[in-house]
Design a protein around this motif. Sequence first.
Motif, PDB file in Angstrom:
ATOM      1  N   GLY A 260       7.929  38.762 -59.134  1.00 14.91           N
ATOM      2  CA  GLY A 260       7.811  39.589 -60.328  1.00 14.91           C
ATOM      3  C   GLY A 260       7.433  41.025 -60.011  1.00 14.91           C
ATOM      4  N   ARG A 261       6.655  41.246 -58.954  1.00 17.87           N
ATOM      5  CA  ARG A 261       6.210  42.588 -58.590  1.00 17.87           C
ATOM      6  C   ARG A 261       7.172  43.281 -57.628  1.00 17.87           C
ATOM      7  N   LEU A 262       7.699  42.544 -56.682  1.00 18.27           N
ATOM      8  CA  LEU A 262       8.473  43.154 -55.590  1.00 18.27           C
ATOM      9  C   LEU A 262       9.966  42.864 -55.656  1.00 18.27           C
ATOM     10  N   GLY A 263      10.347  41.844 -56.394  1.00 18.53           N
ATOM     11  CA  GLY A 263      11.745  41.429 -56.425  1.00 18.53           C
ATOM     12  C   GLY A 263      12.010  40.326 -55.421  1.00 18.53           C
ATOM     13  N   SER A 264      12.989  39.490 -55.737  1.00 14.03           N
ATOM     14  CA  SER A 264      13.272  38.333 -54.880  1.00 14.03           C
ATOM     15  C   SER A 264      13.795  38.745 -53.506  1.00 14.03           C
ATOM     16  N   ARG A 265      14.483  39.867 -53.420  1.00 13.56           N
ATOM     17  CA  ARG A 265      15.075  40.280 -52.141  1.00 13.56           C
ATOM     18  C   ARG A 265      14.008  40.515 -51.076  1.00 13.56           C
ATOM     19  N   ARG A 266      12.973  41.250 -51.407  1.00 17.25           N
ATOM     20  CA  ARG A 266      11.946  41.580 -50.420  1.00 17.25           C
ATOM     21  C   ARG A 266      11.169  40.341 -49.989  1.00 17.25           C
ATOM     22  N   VAL A 267      10.873  39.466 -50.942  1.00 12.77           N
ATOM     23  CA  VAL A 267      10.152  38.238 -50.602  1.00 12.77           C
ATOM     24  C   VAL A 267      11.014  37.343 -49.725  1.00 12.77           C
ATOM     25  N   LEU A 268      12.304  37.231 -50.060  1.00 17.54           N
ATOM     26  CA  LEU A 268      13.211  36.364 -49.315  1.00 17.54           C
ATOM     27  C   LEU A 268      13.407  36.848 -47.877  1.00 17.54           C
ATOM     28  N   ARG A 269      13.455  38.152 -47.683  1.00 15.53           N
ATOM     29  CA  ARG A 269      13.644  38.696 -46.332  1.00 15.53           C
ATOM     30  C   ARG A 269      12.530  38.251 -45.390  1.00 15.53           C
ATOM     31  N   VAL A 270      11.302  38.327 -45.851  1.00 15.82           N
ATOM     32  CA  VAL A 270      10.165  37.936 -45.014  1.00 15.82           C
ATOM     33  C   VAL A 270      10.138  36.418 -44.828  1.00 15.82           C
ATOM     34  N   ALA A 271      10.312  35.689 -45.933  1.00 19.44           N
ATOM     35  CA  ALA A 271      10.201  34.229 -45.878  1.00 19.44           C
ATOM     36  C   ALA A 271      11.257  33.619 -44.962  1.00 19.44           C
ATOM     37  N   ALA A 272      12.480  34.131 -45.001  1.00 19.25           N
ATOM     38  CA  ALA A 272      13.567  33.552 -44.206  1.00 19.25           C
ATOM     39  C   ALA A 272      13.320  33.704 -42.710  1.00 19.25           C
ATOM     40  N   VAL A 273      12.880  34.869 -42.300  1.00 21.72           N
ATOM     41  CA  VAL A 273      12.653  35.120 -40.872  1.00 21.72           C
ATOM     42  C   VAL A 273      11.500  34.266 -40.340  1.00 21.72           C
ATOM     43  N   VAL A 274      10.385  34.249 -41.084  1.00 21.56           N
ATOM     44  CA  VAL A 274       9.218  33.481 -40.627  1.00 21.56           C
ATOM     45  C   VAL A 274       9.513  31.984 -40.651  1.00 21.56           C
ATOM     46  N   CYS A 275      10.259  31.543 -41.665  1.00 23.50           N
ATOM     47  CA  CYS A 275      10.610  30.130 -41.763  1.00 23.50           C
ATOM     48  C   CYS A 275      11.398  29.675 -40.532  1.00 23.50           C
ATOM     49  N   ALA A 276      12.371  30.491 -40.121  1.00 23.60           N
ATOM     50  CA  ALA A 276      13.183  30.142 -38.955  1.00 23.60           C
ATOM     51  C   ALA A 276      12.320  29.987 -37.706  1.00 23.60           C
ATOM     52  N   LEU A 277      11.372  30.877 -37.534  1.00 25.05           N
ATOM     53  CA  LEU A 277      10.522  30.842 -36.343  1.00 25.05           C
ATOM     54  C   LEU A 277       9.500  29.706 -36.380  1.00 25.05           C
ATOM     55  N   SER A 278       9.082  29.326 -37.590  1.00 32.13           N
ATOM     56  CA  SER A 278       7.981  28.366 -37.716  1.00 32.13           C
ATOM     57  C   SER A 278       8.352  26.958 -37.268  1.00 32.13           C
ATOM     58  N   PHE A 279       9.644  26.664 -37.166  1.00 33.44           N
ATOM     59  CA  PHE A 279      10.067  25.332 -36.744  1.00 33.44           C
ATOM     60  C   PHE A 279       9.573  25.010 -35.327  1.00 33.44           C
ATOM     61  N   ALA A 280       9.406  26.042 -34.514  1.00 35.67           N
ATOM     62  CA  ALA A 280       8.950  25.838 -33.135  1.00 35.67           C
ATOM     63  C   ALA A 280       7.578  25.190 -33.077  1.00 35.67           C
ATOM     64  N   GLY A 281       6.732  25.466 -34.074  1.00 39.02           N
ATOM     65  CA  GLY A 281       5.395  24.902 -34.085  1.00 39.02           C
ATOM     66  C   GLY A 281       5.375  23.384 -34.205  1.00 39.02           C
ATOM     67  N   LEU A 282       6.436  22.804 -34.778  1.00 36.84           N
ATOM     68  CA  LEU A 282       6.479  21.362 -34.983  1.00 36.84           C
ATOM     69  C   LEU A 282       6.585  20.596 -33.668  1.00 36.84           C
ATOM     70  N   VAL A 283       7.188  21.203 -32.660  1.00 42.61           N
ATOM     71  CA  VAL A 283       7.326  20.528 -31.361  1.00 42.61           C
ATOM     72  C   VAL A 283       6.300  21.027 -30.353  1.00 42.61           C
ATOM     73  N   ALA A 284       5.693  22.180 -30.647  1.00 43.11           N
ATOM     74  CA  ALA A 284       4.675  22.711 -29.736  1.00 43.11           C
ATOM     75  C   ALA A 284       3.350  21.966 -29.884  1.00 43.11           C
ATOM     76  N   ALA A 285       3.138  21.324 -31.036  1.00 44.91           N
ATOM     77  CA  ALA A 285       1.877  20.622 -31.291  1.00 44.91           C
ATOM     78  C   ALA A 285       1.718  19.433 -30.351  1.00 44.91           C
ATOM     79  N   THR A 286       0.563  19.328 -29.745  1.00 47.15           N
ATOM     80  CA  THR A 286       0.264  18.213 -28.839  1.00 47.15           C
ATOM     81  C   THR A 286      -0.854  17.328 -29.380  1.00 47.15           C
ATOM     82  N   GLN A 287      -1.566  17.801 -30.395  1.00 49.57           N
ATOM     83  CA  GLN A 287      -2.615  17.025 -31.041  1.00 49.57           C
ATOM     84  C   GLN A 287      -2.333  16.958 -32.531  1.00 49.57           C
TER      85      GLN A 287
END
Length: 388
Positions: free
Chosen positions: A68-95
Amino acid sequence: MSFQNASVGRWAVAACFFVNGFMVGSWAPQIPVVASRFELSETALGLLILVFGCGAVSVMPLCGYLIGRLGSRRVLRVAAVVCALSFAGLVAATQIWQMVAALLFFGAFLGAMDISMNANAVAVERSLGRAVMSSSHGFWSLGGFVGAGLGGVLLERYGYMAHAGMVVAFAFVIALAMLPFLIVEARPVAGQAGGARAGFPRNPMVYVTGLVALTCMLPEGAVLDWAALYLRQEMGAGIAEASLAFTAFSGTMAVMRFAGDRLRNRYGAVRTLRYSGIVATIGMLGAGLAPTPSLAIIAFALSGMGIANMVPIVFSAAGNQPGLSPGAGMSVATTIGYSGMLVAPSLVGFIAERTGFAPIFLAFSVLLALVLSMAGLVRSADTIAAHT
């Protein structure tokens, strides 16, 4: 905004749907691997998947406010990039605590990406003056089909670490390539009623629409989280064959969603939702009664065909509620839908440990049948032209 820019933006947001679906589909074959790595029971695995849902739901009201404040485009740009990178954490976890943190983070940015890309798709619909939501979700299903289909094969051949590395690299490149072409809303959504305070809109119908979204999303989440384990543990399927449950589900879903906008424009949202509910109910019933993995996979494919256009229609209805910005309506519908899915994974795991998965899929067929009685609540999905 010009029609040409909106047309380019339509394909850019479709690419975001594909990436999001690809990430979810890639996670599906990792679930049995996680259960094996950490020696988890169905109940414990259900609680772990609950964390994934908590991450998604926790950011949704905030995401609606930011859109509502920034528009969907700006929020989506950040979320998409971080989401792609965050998948690595699922296999890096050892505990196990590291796995909890990784799932919470991954779920949060999947959820943020989910709301912002759906809100951007509503903005595209308004700019073009026609439905694109079903086909946008078709790209999500196509991404899920590719992610789950390749995931099972790559996991068996190269292991879960190499699989995760390929997932991150592919999703990151696609996201970076398409994000510059996303459209900006034609008017500031923060100035619309409910835009700046998107967390608590006053229109009661948006909450009712959210309940319909909940009813549609629970069975879809059940297939994602548990179908592979159902085939593997109760029917003796291998990892690659077990992953075909979600692959077949996503594949038929993708095909029907690409046809969904045409069907919806021809028959209307209400009739399309009713017909879809009938097919979905029959498919889920078959999955619960199937005696072999092959028949279960066919049944899941049929249920995917039915469920395909249910969620896109409900989301379009939520994003086109009178007096609300797309982000406000979308945040309510997705929050309610995903909130129900918070309870479902742990509940399904708890029940499955005592009864098996078959009765659960039979129960979800009853839930899908209930959608037929609520189809009239999505009439606002047919009012796109009124917002253009």
